[in-house]
Write an enzyme that holds these catalytic residues in place. Structure first.
Site, PDB file in Angstrom:
ATOM      1  N   SER A 297      18.529  11.349 -11.098  1.00 17.91           N
ATOM      2  CA  SER A 297      17.966  12.640 -10.782  1.00 17.91           C
ATOM      3  C   SER A 297      18.446  13.921 -11.657  1.00 17.91           C
ATOM      4  O   SER A 297      19.544  13.455 -12.379  1.00 17.91           O
ATOM      5  CB  SER A 297      18.295  13.099  -9.298  1.00 17.91           C
ATOM      6  OG  SER A 297      19.843  13.765  -9.301  1.00 17.91           O
ATOM      7  N   ASP A 298      17.818  14.922 -11.798  1.00 16.32           N
ATOM      8  CA  ASP A 298      18.729  15.874 -12.531  1.00 16.32           C
ATOM      9  C   ASP A 298      19.704  16.542 -11.569  1.00 16.32           C
ATOM     10  O   ASP A 298      19.834  16.242 -10.422  1.00 16.32           O
ATOM     11  CB  ASP A 298      17.754  16.888 -13.138  1.00 16.32           C
ATOM     12  CG  ASP A 298      18.376  17.530 -14.190  1.00 16.32           C
ATOM     13  OD1 ASP A 298      19.447  17.477 -14.502  1.00 16.32           O
ATOM     14  OD2 ASP A 298      17.629  18.517 -14.883  1.00 16.32           O
ATOM     15  N   TRP A 299      20.477  17.391 -12.279  1.00 20.47           N
ATOM     16  CA  TRP A 299      21.728  17.802 -11.498  1.00 20.47           C
ATOM     17  C   TRP A 299      21.348  18.455 -10.098  1.00 20.47           C
ATOM     18  O   TRP A 299      20.730  19.253 -10.129  1.00 20.47           O
ATOM     19  CB  TRP A 299      22.306  18.744 -12.365  1.00 20.47           C
ATOM     20  CG  TRP A 299      23.784  19.599 -11.951  1.00 20.47           C
ATOM     21  CD1 TRP A 299      23.773  20.381 -10.902  1.00 20.47           C
ATOM     22  CD2 TRP A 299      24.957  19.404 -12.368  1.00 20.47           C
ATOM     23  NE1 TRP A 299      24.986  20.712 -10.495  1.00 20.47           N
ATOM     24  CE2 TRP A 299      25.861  20.262 -11.473  1.00 20.47           C
ATOM     25  CE3 TRP A 299      25.676  18.464 -13.331  1.00 20.47           C
ATOM     26  CZ2 TRP A 299      27.203  19.976 -11.785  1.00 20.47           C
ATOM     27  CZ3 TRP A 299      26.902  18.552 -13.557  1.00 20.47           C
ATOM     28  CH2 TRP A 299      27.729  19.197 -12.676  1.00 20.47           C
ATOM     29  N   ALA A 300      21.888  17.611  -9.018  1.00  9.28           N
ATOM     30  CA  ALA A 300      21.669  18.171  -7.759  1.00  9.28           C
ATOM     31  C   ALA A 300      20.229  18.301  -7.205  1.00  9.28           C
ATOM     32  O   ALA A 300      19.876  18.934  -6.262  1.00  9.28           O
ATOM     33  CB  ALA A 300      22.407  19.355  -7.592  1.00  9.28           C
TER      34      ALA A 300
END
Ligand code: NOJ
Length: 767
Positions: A297-300
């Site tokens: 995933s991307d950050w969070a």
């Protein structure tokens, strides 16, 4: 929506490899190794508890850097305890041979399964040795330059314990307001595909287990670059046709080049955030394309499904993301805290977890981490292999190939070494930091060669080099916290700058953007020169007409006044560690500029998004009346078009000659396009000969031009070369209205020339 056959789809390629290995007389070593890895993955997986599997899907931020909004995993103590109990499959931003070894030891000495962690980092355009920002490097139109820089970045990053880079970014970008335009390869799917594949080859090499290669990551899947109004993280409304024909080809090219991982994106696409997008990740990536790596995933971005308003809470977010095929959770801890409960309560099938973990383990085996978890933690290599003279030489070579000469009236350039006085003026003239660019990994702040230093080193012994800053620049901040100081109004440096300009024969003016004006979260509503830079340029022009504007910037800038009033303009991006030397090489003619724009430069901010491969509309032209597609206060064409760039010599082009008036769409169909290019100037030069097509009538409307091929040739003065392109049905194919990737019969135009605007055309029929 198509059925999810991803488990069987995964098994098929492996089976095919085994069959191939069995029927070939020479056993294929790669196939054998991959088959052995599959057996090992299965065996490790069968020994793992549900919690241990979920741990592999969890990625924590480390200690060295913060590349997103606030770390959510809590204290270092909690982090250490989670690592020790095998609840952390990967970390980002842990840097250094010592630090990565210490972190790895926590898991290897304490956890039950002893599965090595994967260390990821944003190695975007170099680790210590900085290369041009990716947009600038794409201006070389030479994928070998990108492959070489990625190779060196991998060699440096692997020396400090990094296994995996979150690069290359291949988001197509048409809107220069978007701050991350600097990180991609511009507006064209063909050029972006070539650069995506080259960078993957550069990072990963032939063998992921080799000591100097690292795993790459194709990001951001997908459409992140189409954020509405160029505002970072904004939603995207896009048709399936534009998605397939424009946005996805570079990702497909990366997948075909064997990229190890994908990263999904923050944005919402037609109502579904990319992180929860089943169609993109399951159907297209893991289904149609048979991708056997994993998706991070991307950050969070998993936790962000809640503020997106598609999940009520983190539990729901985890369910949506894992169902959609997001295999690893960067920093939101949604998986760690919710997946076990979701599986135990029967909401999420355990086979989804197994699929994700299998993909993650597969990469760890391919990297050789199970053989030696500390294989990249090598202090000796860390000491000896960063910023070497060879790496810096490659950075200078790539930088000068990335420079684009936009204007050169009266052949003001190249400069003579016998000039008596040169003035170097501007806020970027002696800036040793901005040339390092945004997303600069571990570059040492202020370590680039400035333009002033480059000019002093290259100028003749009798040339006096004067320097004045002139004005201050809008200053960004690398820690992502401060507002940009865009509206600089101080003109107190003008008089001294004007005095220097009066004394000089030639004035080099270095203006543009501070490097922190671009990059993540750095979208702007205005892409003209910020602060008083243009005012400075105007004052200097009043006292000396011999102005060379050296632009340093991470995005296309709207510079209509300069384009009209300044005789020479050099686009020098943020060129990396050797920027000043590379620019001086071009200014003094040691290198004849050969770069071409990978993205259109608008006349004004209001013109964006502006791109050469747009559709025709029903009213493409008009006579005296207003009823056609245009602006009433601005021209329709860009200031500098896609593919544009001058040389110190000139080239003439013949009309394109076709081998036949028709091309068969059968399997062996092909058409030769020949064009003769002549160097009509007085020095040797490199030209990028470009070929575009137009499909005149399609089942969906087609772009007015599409780049399909190009060739770089070097010609001595007076020399000619015939360039032969061979078109096949694959070059005419697109994602049609019937949802197939195929060429449709009908009339086509083929255009050849030196940029997307200046072309000569021939016609043919495809049947
Ligand atoms: C967010 C960015 O969008 C992504 O490109 C990057 O890799 C991660 N942060 C990690 O730093």
């Amino acid at each position: 929506m198509k059925p999810l056959h991803f488990f069987s789809r995964l098994a098929l390629p492996v089976l095919a490899l085994l069959v191939l290995a069995a029927i070939s007389t020479e056993p294929d070593p790669v196939a054998l190794r991959n088959a052995a890895i599959e057996r090992k993955v299965d065996s490790v997986l069968s020994l793992m508890t549900l919690e241990e599997k979920i741990g592999q899907m969890n990625q924590y931020n480390g200690y060295s850097e913060l590349t997103g909004p606030g770390s959510k995993e809590g204290s270092t103590l909690k982090k250490h305890n989670d690592i020790k109990s095998g609840m952390v499959g990967s970390m980002l931003n842990v840097l250094g041979a010592k630090e990565t070894r210490e972190a790895q030891e926590l898991v290897m000495k304490n956890s039950r399964m002893k599965i090595p962690m994967l260390f990821g980092y944003d190695v975007i355009h170099g680790y210590k040795t900085m290369f041009p920002i990716p947009l600038g490097e794409a201006a070389s139109w030479d994928p070998a330059v990108a492959e070489a820089s990625a190779r060196i970045a991998a060699a440096e990053a692997s020396a400090v314990g990094i296994h995996w880079t979150f690069a290359p970014m291949m988001d197509l970008a048409r809107d220069a307001r978007w701050g991350r335009v600097m990180e991609g390869s511009g507006e064209d799917p063909y050029l972006s595909s070539l650069f995506a594949a080259a960078r993957v080859r550069g990072f990963q090499g032939q063998d992921l287990a080799a000591p100097t290669t690292i795993a790459a990551c194709a990001k951001h899947f997908a459409t992140y670059g189409f954020a509405e109004a160029g505002k970072d993280y904004n939603g995207v409304e896009i048709s399936e046709s534009t998605l397939r024909n424009m946005v996805l080809p570079p990702f497909k090219a990366a997948a075909d080049a064997g990229v190890a991982t994908f990263m999904n994106a923050f944005n919402d696409i037609n109502g579904v955030p990319a992180t929860a997008h089943v169609h993109l990740q399951r159907d297209i990536l893991k289904g149609e394309w048979g991708f056997d790596g994993f998706v991070v995933s991307d950050w969070a971005s998993i936790g962000e499904l809640v503020p997106h308003g598609i999940a009520a809470d983190n539990r729901e977010a985890a369910r949506l993301a894992v169902t959609a095929g997001s295999d690893m959770d960067m920093e939101s801890v949604c998986y760690l805290e919710n997946l076990a409960g979701l599986v135990r309560s029967g909401v999420v099938e355990e086979r989804l977890i197994d699929d994700a973990v299998r993909r993650i383990l597969r990469l760890k085996f391919r990297l050789g981490l199970f053989d030696d978890p500390y294989r990249y933690c090598n202090p000796e290599r860390e000491r000896s292999s960063l910023l070497t003279p060879e790496h810096l030489a490659a950075a200078r070579d790539g930088a000068r190939k990335s420079i684009v000469l936009l204007k050169n009236d009266g052949n003001l350039l190249p400069l003579s070494k016998t000039l008596k006085t040169i003035a170097v003026i501007g806020p970027l003239a002696d800036d040793k930091d901005s040339p390092l660019g945004s997303w600069r990994a571990q570059a040492v702040a202020g370590s680039a060669v400035s333009l002033l230093e480059g000019v002093r080193a290259a100028a003749g012994p009798n040339t006096q080099v004067l320097y004045q800053e002139g004005c201050k620049l809008a200053v960004g901040d690398r820690h992502f916290v401060r507002e940009l100081k865009i509206n600089e109004t101080d003109k107190s440096g003008f008089p001294a700058a004007v005095a220097a300009a009066k004394k000089a024969q030639v004035v080099l003016v270095a203006i543009g953007e501070d490097c922190w004006q671009t990059g993540e979260g750095r979208s702007q509503t205005d892409i003209t020169l910020s602060g008083v830079q243009e005012a400075l340029l105007m004052e200097l022009r009043k006292v000396n007409p011999n102005i060379v504007l050296v632009l340093m910037n991470g995005r296309p800038l709207a510079i209509p006044w300069a384009a009209e009033n300044v005789p020479a303009i050099v686009e020098a991006w943020h060129l990396g560690s050797e920027a000043g030397h590379a620019i001086a090489d071009v200014l003094f003619g040691a290198y004849n500029p050969s770069g071409k724009l990978p993205i259109s430069f608008p006349r004004s901010t209001g013109q964006v998004p502006i791109y050469y491969n747009h559709k025709s509309t029903g009213r493409p032209t008009g006579g005296e009346m207003v009823f056609w597609t245009h602006y009433t206060d601005e021209r329709n064409d860009p200031l500098f078009p896609f593919g544009y760039g001058l040389s110190y010599t000139t080239f003439s082009y013949s009309e394109p000659r076709l081998s036949a008036p028709e091309m068969s769409l059968g399997r062996s169909g092909k058409l030769e396009v020949r064009v003769t290019v002549t160097n009509t100037g007085s020095v040797e030069g490199k030209e990028t000969v470009q070929l575009y097509i137009r499909d005149l009538v399609g089942s969906n409307t087609r772009p007015v031009k599409e780049l399909k091929a190009y060739r770089q040739i070097t010609l001595r003065p007076g020399a000619s070369q015939e360039v032969v392109f061979t078109l096949t049905p694959a070059d005419l194919a697109f994602y049609t209205a019937s949802g197939r990737w195929e060429a449709e019969p009908g009339d086509f135009q083929v255009m050849t020339g030196s940029n997307s605007r200046d072309v000569k055309m021939a016609s043919f029929k495809a049947r």
